[in-house]
Design an enzyme around this catalytic site. Structure first.
Site, mmCIF file in Angstrom:
data_model
loop_
_atom_site.group_PDB
_atom_site.id
_atom_site.type_symbol
_atom_site.label_atom_id
_atom_site.label_comp_id
_atom_site.label_asym_id
_atom_site.label_seq_id
_atom_site.Cartn_x
_atom_site.Cartn_y
_atom_site.Cartn_z
ATOM 1 N N ASP A 182 0.864 -1.057 -0.253
ATOM 2 C CA ASP A 182 0.015 -0.291 0.493
ATOM 3 C C ASP A 182 0.586 1.694 0.047
ATOM 4 O OD1 ASP A 182 -2.752 1.697 0.008
ATOM 5 O OD2 ASP A 182 -1.574 1.696 2.770
ATOM 6 N N ASP A 210 0.054 5.148 0.767
ATOM 7 C CA ASP A 210 -0.337 5.796 2.088
ATOM 8 C C ASP A 210 -0.553 4.938 3.551
ATOM 9 O OD1 ASP A 210 -1.461 8.558 0.941
ATOM 10 O OD2 ASP A 210 -1.546 7.177 -0.180
ATOM 11 N N ASP A 259 -2.011 -1.078 5.825
ATOM 12 C CA ASP A 259 -2.214 -0.478 6.816
ATOM 13 C C ASP A 259 -3.338 -0.288 7.521
ATOM 14 O OD1 ASP A 259 -2.089 2.177 5.142
ATOM 15 O OD2 ASP A 259 -1.901 3.394 7.793
#
Length: 219
Positions: free
Chosen positions: A10, A12, A168
């Site tokens: 991922d 961000d 996250d």
């Protein structure tokens, strides 16, 4: 758990700390409305949730609100105008990526960020060496649907079961499982409203360097 032949990330909250610029876009909107800034600490956990999460945190409204769509467009335009003033890679991420290159393990990016933002941000973060960059609108579906992860595996040329996906947000773990990939929760990221230990990820790691150590154990 399969031996990793490719690592997907991922963007961000996993590779890059983009929350400062995302939060700033919210607070520019609040200033225009003569509202005090929302504290950064309150906005940061929502940075991986996109416009929906950040506008919700900054203005306490949901997509069902009549004003939401116009505010979403305003937020995205404001963010695009100042997309990389304070965003940077998390500490240890450059070392992690160098370690993957040294191991000759290809790596790529799979984000729900729209292509217009991904294409502007990735070069400024010195992530141009990614083997693939899959944005939220690259495929007809965004995470937690597996389609973006499967497209990344296709582009890199590695079967999904030999890919690890690191993110996250709970959606990242759900997408990894749906794609048949090993799921890694990046607990150093934003993580939203729930603890990564509750996501049923295959691994929960607290530092990027930990990922490199786990990979080496499997090679």
């Amino acid at each position: 758990m399969q031996t990793p032949k490719a690592i997907l990330f991922d963007l961000d909250g996993t590779l890059a700390d983009t929350a400062p610029d995302l939060a700033a876009a919210v607070n520019v909107m609040r200033t225009k409305r003569q509202l005090p800034p929302t504290p950064y600490e309150l906005l940061r956990p929502f940075a991986s949730a996109g416009a929906r999460g950040l506008i919700g945190a900054g203005f306490n409204i949901t997509p069902e609100a009549p004003e939401y769509e116009s505010m979403r467009i305003e937020f995205l335009d404001q963010y695009e105008s100042a997309i990389a003033l304070h965003s940077k890679l998390f500490e240890e991420v450059p070392t992690l990526l160098q370690g993957l290159d040294a191991l000759q393990l290809p790596w790529g990016i799979v984000t729900n960020k729209a292509m217009r933002f991904t294409n502007a941000l990735v070069p400024q973060l010195d992530l141009k060496q990614a083997r693939c960059v899959i944005s939220g609108d690259t495929t007809p579906h965004a995470k937690p649907h597996p389609a973006p992860l499967l497209e990344a595996a296709r582009q890199i040329g590695i079967t999904p079961e030999h890919c690890w996906y690191v993110g996250d947000d709970l959606r990242d773990i759900q997408a990894a499982k749906a794609a048949g990939m090993l799921s890694v929760a990046a607990a150093w990221g934003y993580c939203g409203a729930t603890e990564p230990t509750q996501w049923d990820a295959n691994l929960v790691l607290h530092r990027p360097q930990d990922l490199l150590e786990h990979i080496k154990e499997w090679l």
